[in-house]
Design a protein around this motif. Structure first.
Motif, PDB file in Angstrom:
ATOM      1  N   ILE A   8       0.840  -1.195   0.000  1.00  0.00           N
ATOM      2  CA  ILE A   8       0.000   0.000   0.000  1.00  0.00           C
ATOM      3  C   ILE A   8       0.879   1.251   0.000  1.00  0.00           C
ATOM      4  N   GLY A   9       0.289   2.337  -0.465  1.00  0.00           N
ATOM      5  CA  GLY A   9       1.006   3.610  -0.539  1.00  0.00           C
ATOM      6  C   GLY A   9       0.251   4.712   0.163  1.00  0.00           C
ATOM      7  N   ASN A  10       0.555   5.960  -0.222  1.00  0.00           N
ATOM      8  CA  ASN A  10      -0.006   7.135   0.457  1.00  0.00           C
ATOM      9  C   ASN A  10      -1.530   7.184   0.444  1.00  0.00           C
ATOM     10  N   ILE A  43       4.025   7.331   3.335  1.00  0.00           N
ATOM     11  CA  ILE A  43       4.400   5.920   3.190  1.00  0.00           C
ATOM     12  C   ILE A  43       5.367   5.697   2.019  1.00  0.00           C
ATOM     13  N   GLU A  44       5.060   6.281   0.877  1.00  0.00           N
ATOM     14  CA  GLU A  44       5.892   6.039  -0.308  1.00  0.00           C
ATOM     15  C   GLU A  44       7.311   6.570  -0.118  1.00  0.00           C
ATOM     16  N   HIS A  48       8.838   2.903   0.286  1.00  0.00           N
ATOM     17  CA  HIS A  48       9.054   2.481  -1.098  1.00  0.00           C
ATOM     18  C   HIS A  48      10.313   3.086  -1.723  1.00  0.00           C
ATOM     19  N   GLU A  49      10.458   4.404  -1.631  1.00  0.00           N
ATOM     20  CA  GLU A  49      11.570   5.080  -2.314  1.00  0.00           C
ATOM     21  C   GLU A  49      12.939   4.653  -1.804  1.00  0.00           C
ATOM     22  N   ARG A  50      12.985   4.128  -0.597  1.00  0.00           N
ATOM     23  CA  ARG A  50      14.275   3.751  -0.012  1.00  0.00           C
ATOM     24  C   ARG A  50      14.553   2.256  -0.135  1.00  0.00           C
ATOM     25  N   GLY A  51      13.725   1.562  -0.924  1.00  0.00           N
ATOM     26  CA  GLY A  51      13.978   0.144  -1.145  1.00  0.00           C
ATOM     27  C   GLY A  51      13.224  -0.794  -0.220  1.00  0.00           C
ATOM     28  N   GLY A  52      12.355  -0.239   0.620  1.00  0.00           N
ATOM     29  CA  GLY A  52      11.534  -1.068   1.495  1.00  0.00           C
ATOM     30  C   GLY A  52      10.132  -1.196   0.930  1.00  0.00           C
ATOM     31  N   ALA A  68       5.631  -3.140   7.762  1.00  0.00           N
ATOM     32  CA  ALA A  68       6.453  -2.334   6.868  1.00  0.00           C
ATOM     33  C   ALA A  68       7.913  -2.709   7.036  1.00  0.00           C
ATOM     34  N   LEU A  69       8.663  -2.444   5.978  1.00  0.00           N
ATOM     35  CA  LEU A  69      10.098  -2.692   5.985  1.00  0.00           C
ATOM     36  C   LEU A  69      10.822  -1.407   5.623  1.00  0.00           C
ATOM     37  N   VAL A  70      11.702  -0.961   6.523  1.00  0.00           N
ATOM     38  CA  VAL A  70      12.577   0.174   6.233  1.00  0.00           C
ATOM     39  C   VAL A  70      13.914  -0.425   5.845  1.00  0.00           C
TER      40      VAL A  70
END
Length: 162
Positions: A8-10, A43-44, A48-52, A68-70
Protein backbone atom coordinates in the motif's frame (compact mmCIF):
# COMPACT_ATOMS: atom_id res chain seq x y z
CA UNK A 1 -13.37 -14.45 5.09
CA UNK A 2 -10.65 -14.07 2.55
CA UNK A 3 -7.37 -12.44 3.51
CA UNK A 4 -5.63 -10.32 0.89
CA UNK A 5 -2.17 -8.84 1.49
CA UNK A 6 -0.88 -6.15 -0.84
CA UNK A 7 1.63 -3.31 -0.89
CA UNK A 8 0.00 0.00 0.00
CA UNK A 9 1.01 3.61 -0.54
CA UNK A 10 -0.01 7.13 0.46
CA UNK A 11 -3.62 6.65 -0.65
CA UNK A 12 -4.01 4.32 2.35
CA UNK A 13 -2.44 6.70 4.89
CA UNK A 14 -5.71 7.54 6.63
CA UNK A 15 -6.73 3.91 7.05
CA UNK A 16 -3.25 2.98 8.27
CA UNK A 17 -3.22 5.86 10.80
CA UNK A 18 -6.65 4.82 12.03
CA UNK A 19 -5.61 1.18 12.48
CA UNK A 20 -2.24 1.86 14.10
CA UNK A 21 -3.06 4.77 16.40
CA UNK A 22 -6.10 2.94 17.78
CA UNK A 23 -3.97 -0.04 18.75
CA UNK A 24 -1.09 2.04 20.12
CA UNK A 25 -3.12 4.55 22.10
CA UNK A 26 -6.40 2.87 23.05
CA UNK A 27 -5.38 -0.75 23.42
CA UNK A 28 -1.85 -0.41 24.80
CA UNK A 29 -1.89 3.14 26.21
CA UNK A 30 1.37 3.97 24.47
CA UNK A 31 1.81 7.76 24.58
CA UNK A 32 2.49 8.16 20.86
CA UNK A 33 0.80 10.48 18.38
CA UNK A 34 0.65 10.85 14.62
CA UNK A 35 3.26 13.65 14.99
CA UNK A 36 5.67 11.02 16.32
CA UNK A 37 5.10 8.90 13.20
CA UNK A 38 5.44 11.11 10.10
CA UNK A 39 6.13 7.96 8.06
CA UNK A 40 2.41 7.16 8.14
CA UNK A 41 1.54 10.26 6.12
CA UNK A 42 4.43 9.69 3.70
CA UNK A 43 4.40 5.92 3.19
CA UNK A 44 5.89 6.04 -0.31
CA UNK A 45 8.75 8.36 0.67
CA UNK A 46 9.67 6.56 3.91
CA UNK A 47 9.33 2.99 2.68
CA UNK A 48 9.05 2.48 -1.10
CA UNK A 49 11.57 5.08 -2.31
CA UNK A 50 14.27 3.75 -0.01
CA UNK A 51 13.98 0.14 -1.14
CA UNK A 52 11.53 -1.07 1.50
CA UNK A 53 7.80 -1.59 1.35
CA UNK A 54 4.57 -1.26 3.33
CA UNK A 55 1.88 -3.94 3.19
CA UNK A 56 -1.73 -3.98 4.25
CA UNK A 57 -3.82 -7.00 5.17
CA UNK A 58 -7.40 -6.67 3.98
CA UNK A 59 -10.52 -8.65 4.76
CA UNK A 60 -13.51 -7.73 2.62
CA UNK A 61 -11.86 -4.43 1.73
CA UNK A 62 -11.16 -3.42 5.34
CA UNK A 63 -7.56 -2.76 6.40
CA UNK A 64 -7.10 -5.09 9.39
CA UNK A 65 -3.32 -5.38 9.57
CA UNK A 66 -0.04 -3.84 8.47
CA UNK A 67 3.68 -4.46 8.32
CA UNK A 68 6.45 -2.33 6.87
CA UNK A 69 10.10 -2.69 5.98
CA UNK A 70 12.58 0.17 6.23
CA UNK A 71 15.68 -0.63 4.23
CA UNK A 72 18.45 1.14 6.15
CA UNK A 73 21.54 -0.54 4.74
CA UNK A 74 22.64 -2.36 1.60
CA UNK A 75 21.51 -5.73 2.97
CA UNK A 76 19.60 -4.86 6.15
CA UNK A 77 16.09 -3.77 7.01
CA UNK A 78 13.97 -2.90 10.01
CA UNK A 79 10.45 -4.18 10.57
CA UNK A 80 8.00 -1.44 11.43
CA UNK A 81 4.27 -0.96 11.86
CA UNK A 82 3.42 -4.59 12.57
CA UNK A 83 -0.18 -4.34 13.75
CA UNK A 84 -3.29 -6.48 13.52
CA UNK A 85 -6.70 -5.29 14.65
CA UNK A 86 -7.66 -7.02 17.90
CA UNK A 87 -10.71 -8.86 16.57
CA UNK A 88 -8.67 -10.31 13.69
CA UNK A 89 -5.78 -11.66 15.78
CA UNK A 90 -5.15 -15.29 16.54
CA UNK A 91 -4.50 -18.64 14.96
CA UNK A 92 -7.63 -18.98 12.78
CA UNK A 93 -6.73 -16.13 10.45
CA UNK A 94 -2.99 -16.05 11.22
CA UNK A 95 -2.70 -12.56 9.74
CA UNK A 96 0.51 -11.58 11.59
CA UNK A 97 2.23 -14.72 10.32
CA UNK A 98 1.06 -14.10 6.75
CA UNK A 99 2.28 -10.48 6.90
CA UNK A 100 5.69 -11.53 8.23
CA UNK A 101 6.05 -14.18 5.50
CA UNK A 102 5.28 -11.63 2.78
CA UNK A 103 7.94 -9.31 4.23
CA UNK A 104 10.53 -12.11 4.46
CA UNK A 105 9.83 -13.16 0.84
CA UNK A 106 10.41 -9.55 -0.21
CA UNK A 107 13.74 -9.63 1.66
CA UNK A 108 14.81 -12.82 -0.17
CA UNK A 109 13.89 -11.26 -3.53
CA UNK A 110 15.76 -8.06 -2.71
CA UNK A 111 18.94 -9.48 -1.13
CA UNK A 112 18.14 -8.23 2.36
CA UNK A 113 19.88 -10.69 4.71
CA UNK A 114 19.37 -9.15 8.13
CA UNK A 115 16.14 -8.03 9.75
CA UNK A 116 15.99 -5.99 12.93
CA UNK A 117 13.13 -4.60 14.95
CA UNK A 118 12.38 -2.76 18.11
CA UNK A 119 9.34 -3.26 20.29
CA UNK A 120 8.05 -2.23 23.69
CA UNK A 121 8.08 -4.15 26.98
CA UNK A 122 4.27 -4.10 27.29
CA UNK A 123 3.81 -5.83 23.93
CA UNK A 124 4.33 -9.36 25.31
CA UNK A 125 2.40 -11.14 22.55
CA UNK A 126 4.55 -9.41 19.93
CA UNK A 127 7.72 -10.62 21.66
CA UNK A 128 6.43 -14.20 21.78
CA UNK A 129 5.46 -13.96 18.11
CA UNK A 130 8.93 -12.82 17.02
CA UNK A 131 10.64 -15.43 19.19
CA UNK A 132 8.45 -18.18 17.68
CA UNK A 133 9.67 -16.93 14.30
CA UNK A 134 13.34 -17.36 15.27
CA UNK A 135 14.12 -13.72 15.99
CA UNK A 136 16.87 -13.45 18.60
CA UNK A 137 16.72 -10.78 21.29
CA UNK A 138 19.73 -8.47 21.20
CA UNK A 139 21.01 -5.59 23.28
CA UNK A 140 20.40 -2.08 22.00
CA UNK A 141 24.21 -1.63 21.76
CA UNK A 142 24.38 -4.50 19.23
CA UNK A 143 22.08 -2.77 16.73
CA UNK A 144 23.72 -1.57 13.51
CA UNK A 145 24.67 2.10 13.71
CA UNK A 146 22.23 3.00 10.93
CA UNK A 147 19.24 1.23 12.52
CA UNK A 148 16.35 3.73 12.63
CA UNK A 149 15.58 3.87 16.36
CA UNK A 150 12.10 4.71 17.60
CA UNK A 151 12.16 6.48 20.95
CA UNK A 152 9.52 4.24 22.57
CA UNK A 153 11.28 0.96 21.75
CA UNK A 154 13.18 -0.77 24.54
CA UNK A 155 13.47 -4.38 23.33
CA UNK A 156 15.27 -5.35 20.13
CA UNK A 157 15.43 -8.39 17.88
CA UNK A 158 17.51 -9.66 14.96
CA UNK A 159 16.84 -12.34 12.36
CA UNK A 160 19.41 -13.55 9.88
CA UNK A 161 17.62 -14.66 6.71
CA UNK A 162 20.20 -15.79 4.20
Amino acid sequence: MELKIQPIGNSYSEQAIDLILNIQQKEFNIPITIQDQPDLTEIEHFYHERGGNFWGAFIEGELVGSIALVKFDERAGAIRKMFVKKEFRGKELNIAQALLEVLISFCHENQIDDLYLGTITVLKAAQRFYERNHFVRIEKEKLPSRFPLMSADDIFYHLSIH
